[in-house]
Design an enzyme around this catalytic site. Structure first.
Site, PDB file in Angstrom:
ATOM      1  N   ASP A  81       0.838  -1.198   0.000  1.00 33.88           N
ATOM      2  CA  ASP A  81       0.000   0.000   0.000  1.00 33.88           C
ATOM      3  C   ASP A  81       0.870   1.243   0.000  1.00 33.88           C
ATOM      4  O   ASP A  81       1.924   1.287   0.630  1.00 33.88           O
ATOM      5  CB  ASP A  81      -0.914   0.010   1.226  1.00 33.88           C
ATOM      6  CG  ASP A  81      -0.135   0.118   2.525  1.00 33.88           C
ATOM      7  OD1 ASP A  81      -0.159   1.199   3.144  1.00 33.88           O
ATOM      8  OD2 ASP A  81       0.522  -0.872   2.916  1.00 33.88           O
ATOM      9  N   SER A  82       0.441   2.259  -0.767  1.00 36.11           N
ATOM     10  CA  SER A  82       1.119   3.546  -0.831  1.00 36.11           C
ATOM     11  C   SER A  82       2.553   3.359  -1.332  1.00 36.11           C
ATOM     12  O   SER A  82       2.758   2.876  -2.444  1.00 36.11           O
ATOM     13  CB  SER A  82       1.061   4.236   0.532  1.00 36.11           C
ATOM     14  OG  SER A  82       1.409   5.592   0.443  1.00 36.11           O
ATOM     15  N   ALA A  83       3.572   3.688  -0.511  1.00 32.58           N
ATOM     16  CA  ALA A  83       4.939   3.410  -0.937  1.00 32.58           C
ATOM     17  C   ALA A  83       5.151   1.912  -1.131  1.00 32.58           C
ATOM     18  O   ALA A  83       5.931   1.498  -1.992  1.00 32.58           O
ATOM     19  CB  ALA A  83       5.930   3.951   0.089  1.00 32.58           C
ATOM     20  N   ILE A  98      -1.893  -0.990  -3.851  1.00 32.45           N
ATOM     21  CA  ILE A  98      -3.008  -0.363  -3.146  1.00 32.45           C
ATOM     22  C   ILE A  98      -2.707   1.123  -2.984  1.00 32.45           C
ATOM     23  O   ILE A  98      -1.693   1.497  -2.389  1.00 32.45           O
ATOM     24  CB  ILE A  98      -3.221  -1.026  -1.774  1.00 32.45           C
ATOM     25  CG1 ILE A  98      -3.494  -2.532  -1.948  1.00 32.45           C
ATOM     26  CG2 ILE A  98      -4.359  -0.354  -1.011  1.00 32.45           C
ATOM     27  CD1 ILE A  98      -3.486  -3.309  -0.642  1.00 32.45           C
TER      28      ILE A  98
END
Length: 313
Positions: free
Chosen positions: A154-156, A182
């Site tokens: 998720d994200s990074a 994500i």
């Protein structure tokens, strides 16, 4: 679509508490703030086995990891790379989401505690995640695997899932069945409209993203390098099937959507779940945002099919 009422309530509460922007906290304070997510994640779901291990790293380092097995039987393995702008996060903050992911996907989930910036600049995080994925491919029984392998984050961590997919293709392996970015960072130092439209008031800000990128990028690692910005890769063909999750009120919305579209254009099977009423980070907020449960369910179904080689657009 309007902002989800539960997400709005959380944002209002954070605003009332006067929580500063990540860019104004500094590294140590920001890392400490990540513990606040534990109260938002809901209950800790039981799985058949949770076990810590160390994986050999690419530079002679050891990479801490944690395995979540939904049952004692061998299962496909999903490598998980946590979010936090390449600067924050770790095994403990990702613990509850990894349990939820293991149960939803029926996969053994391996959470990877990669090296963080600014102490370790790019490409340290990506190389750690690739090394851990390659190791899991070579040692499936040690993580409860059955030979099928995928990556998620998720994200990074979504950025790292996409980057590891590129690395695996470019380096001749390991073979991946699925990638799950994500609300991913797929571009850096970019001008996508959502970075401005959703740049304030929705937890992750434009200023935070600029600060995270400053911490992560090393000299010589520019915004066009696909191992930092996978959207910049000239060719996305030959990558594993993808489930791309975005959020309508997230600064990263547009680059996640663009990554899903580029994959489709390259002939890669893609499921894009846009979640127009959600904010960045909602998949870690099952305790306060009910919407997340349904996304885990849809994601789980797609990953199961992809791990069987049955995914489609």
């Amino acid at each position: 679509m309007t902002l989800d009422p539960q997400a709005k309530g959380l944002l209002d509460q954070l605003r009332e508490q006067g929580v500063p922007d990540f860019a104004d906290m500094g590294v140590d304070q920001a890392r400490g703030f990540m513990a606040a997510f534990l109260d938002l994640e809901g209950p800790s779901r039981p799985v058949a086995e949770v076990r810590d291990l160390d994986i050999p790293g690419p530079d002679g380092n050891r990479i801490p990891a944690r395995v979540y097995r939904p049952s004692a039987e061998p299962r496909p393995v999903l490598m998980y790379f946590h979010g936090g702008g390449w600067v924050l996060g770790g095994l403990e903050v990702a613990d509850k989401p990894c349990r939820q992911l293991a149960l939803a996907t029926d996969c053994a989930v391996v959470s990877v505690d990669y090296r963080l910036a600014p102490e370790h600049k790019a490409p340290a995080a990506a190389e750690d995640c690739y090394a851990a994925t390659a190791w899991a491919a070579e040692h499936p029984t040690e993580v409860g695997g059955n030979g099928r392998l995928g990556v998620a984050g998720d994200s990074a961590g979504g950025n790292l899932a996409a980057v590891v997919s590129l690395m695996a293709r470019d380096r001749g392996g390991p073979a991946l069945s699925v990638q799950v970015p994500i609300y991913p960072i797929t571009d850096v130092r970019c001008g996508h409209p959502s970075r401005t439209e959703n740049g304030e008031g929705y937890l992750l800000t434009k200023r935070s993203m600029e600060w995270f990128e400053e911490q992560y990028l090393a000299t010589g690692w520019d915004a066009d390098n696909p191992y930092v910005a996978p959207l910049r890769a000239k060719d996305l063909s030959g990558l594993p099937a993808a489930a791309v999750i975005t959020a309508g009120y997230c600064p990263l919305r547009d680059e996640g959507q663009a990554y899903a579209a580029r994959l489709c254009e390259a002939g890669v099977p893609v499921l894009h779940l846009p979640n127009p009423s959600m904010i960045h980070g909602f998949m870690w907020m099952s305790g306060v945002i009910d919407h997340a449960a349904g996304v885990y369910q849809r994601l789980g179904g797609y990953v199961k099919e992809a791990m069987r080689g049955e995914s489609d657009r």
